[in-house]
Design a protein around this motif. Structure first.
Motif, PDB file in Angstrom:
ATOM      1  N   ASP A 106       0.812  -1.214   0.000  1.00  0.00           N
ATOM      2  CA  ASP A 106       0.000   0.000   0.000  1.00  0.00           C
ATOM      3  C   ASP A 106       0.847   1.266   0.000  1.00  0.00           C
ATOM      4  O   ASP A 106       0.311   2.373  -0.093  1.00  0.00           O
ATOM      5  CB  ASP A 106      -0.929   0.013   1.219  1.00  0.00           C
ATOM      6  CG  ASP A 106      -1.975  -1.087   1.150  1.00  0.00           C
ATOM      7  OD1 ASP A 106      -2.425  -1.388   0.029  1.00  0.00           O
ATOM      8  OD2 ASP A 106      -2.322  -1.649   2.203  1.00  0.00           O
ATOM      9  N   THR A 108       2.382   3.058  -2.061  1.00  0.00           N
ATOM     10  CA  THR A 108       2.542   3.279  -3.498  1.00  0.00           C
ATOM     11  C   THR A 108       3.321   4.548  -3.839  1.00  0.00           C
ATOM     12  O   THR A 108       3.655   4.763  -5.008  1.00  0.00           O
ATOM     13  CB  THR A 108       1.169   3.328  -4.184  1.00  0.00           C
ATOM     14  OG1 THR A 108       0.351   4.319  -3.553  1.00  0.00           O
ATOM     15  CG2 THR A 108       0.482   1.968  -4.086  1.00  0.00           C
ATOM     16  N   ASN A 130       2.958  -3.740  -6.352  1.00  0.00           N
ATOM     17  CA  ASN A 130       2.330  -2.410  -6.399  1.00  0.00           C
ATOM     18  C   ASN A 130       3.338  -1.278  -6.288  1.00  0.00           C
ATOM     19  O   ASN A 130       2.979  -0.113  -6.503  1.00  0.00           O
ATOM     20  CB  ASN A 130       1.309  -2.265  -5.269  1.00  0.00           C
ATOM     21  CG  ASN A 130       0.149  -3.232  -5.386  1.00  0.00           C
ATOM     22  OD1 ASN A 130      -0.138  -3.739  -6.467  1.00  0.00           O
ATOM     23  ND2 ASN A 130      -0.520  -3.496  -4.277  1.00  0.00           N
ATOM     24  N   LEU A 131       4.575  -1.587  -5.939  1.00  0.00           N
ATOM     25  CA  LEU A 131       5.577  -0.545  -5.675  1.00  0.00           C
ATOM     26  C   LEU A 131       6.209  -0.086  -6.986  1.00  0.00           C
ATOM     27  O   LEU A 131       7.421  -0.187  -7.189  1.00  0.00           O
ATOM     28  CB  LEU A 131       6.630  -1.073  -4.699  1.00  0.00           C
ATOM     29  CG  LEU A 131       6.084  -1.657  -3.392  1.00  0.00           C
ATOM     30  CD1 LEU A 131       7.232  -2.095  -2.477  1.00  0.00           C
ATOM     31  CD2 LEU A 131       5.193  -0.644  -2.670  1.00  0.00           C
TER      32      LEU A 131
END
Length: 252
Positions: A106, A108, A130-131
């Motif tokens: 999360d 990001t 997600n990174l």
């Protein structure tokens, strides 16, 4: 005049006070990693944005959390989701155990992440993919296992050091096409398959360390363009490039 003072007070309050959602995360991290025994401890009665290693932005959100070599012992709590402005996160050189929590995905907005030289274990969470804004990643010196397929989504990556773990499987092919990648250290794992031929073709790659894995197949000649390169201790098929490069002289 009254309006001007009111606006000033509101502005100062935002800048100086940490947002409650951020404070809760910091307190959870402090509790889970033995904050009472840290080398440099937080004064929990003072303003959190002034705590050692904590930097806040103008909205009172944590933008940087750096607690390297501070005797953190315990686990990383799965409460990172609220750190929505975090750009720099370093917990390197401590005694952290357990897994990397799913909430890491999360973060990001994160640009630099360092969890190296701890005792972390287990597979990387799927959320790691997600990174996408990540530029620097340091995971070396842990006991991490499983695939590194999530690294293929990191198109902004410049520096990646994940050596001396227990990673298995192939290198994700998109990583070889990361046009900003300058340094890659994946040595000392159990990675296998072929090394994607894209490495070295972008012209930005300066260092490539992949020794002591289980790579096989054709040696990618594009790696011979990389200034600092080591691929010894693998199982490449013959013939090798002539002249040899990347310190590799044995094939089979």
């Amino acid at each position: 005049m009254y309006l001007e003072k009111l606006v000033l007070l509101v502005f100062v309050g935002v800048v100086c006070g940490i947002h409650p959602s951020q404070l809760n995360v910091l307190l959870e991290i402090n509790k889970a990693t033995g904050g009472d025994n840290w080398d440099v401890q937080w004064d929990l009665n003072s303003e959190a944005c002034n705590w050692n290693g904590v930097t806040c932005d103008g909205e009172g959100m944590v933008s940087s959390l750096v607690l390297q070599a501070n005797n953190l012992i315990g686990t990383i709590p799965n409460v990172l989701s609220n750190l929505t402005h975090l750009q720099y996160f370093f917990l390197s050189n401590n005694g952290l155990t357990g897994i990397i929590p799913e909430s890491i995905g999360d973060l990001t907005t994160i640009i630099q992440l360092g969890l190296d030289w701890n005792q972390l274990e287990g597979d990387l969470p799927d959320t790691f993919s997600n990174l996408r804004e990540l530029q620097s990643l340091f995971l070396q010196g842990n006991k991490l296992t499983g695939s590194i397929k999530s690294f293929g989504s990191m198109k902004a990556i410049q520096y990646m050091y994940v050596q001396d773990n227990l990673f298995t499987g192939p290198i994700p092919e998109p990583l070889s096409r990361a046009f900003r990648l300058e340094q890659l250290g994946i040595n000392g794992n159990m990675l296998n398959g072929t090394i994607p031929p894209g490495f070295g073709k972008q012209g930005t790659l300066q260092s490539f360390f992949a020794q002591d894995n289980q790579f096989s197949g054709t040696f990618p000649e594009s790696l011979c363009k990389v200034e600092n390169c080591d691929t010894r201790g693998n199982r490449f098929s013959c013939p090798l490039p002539n002249p040899n490069c990347c310190m590799t002289t044995v094939c089979g």
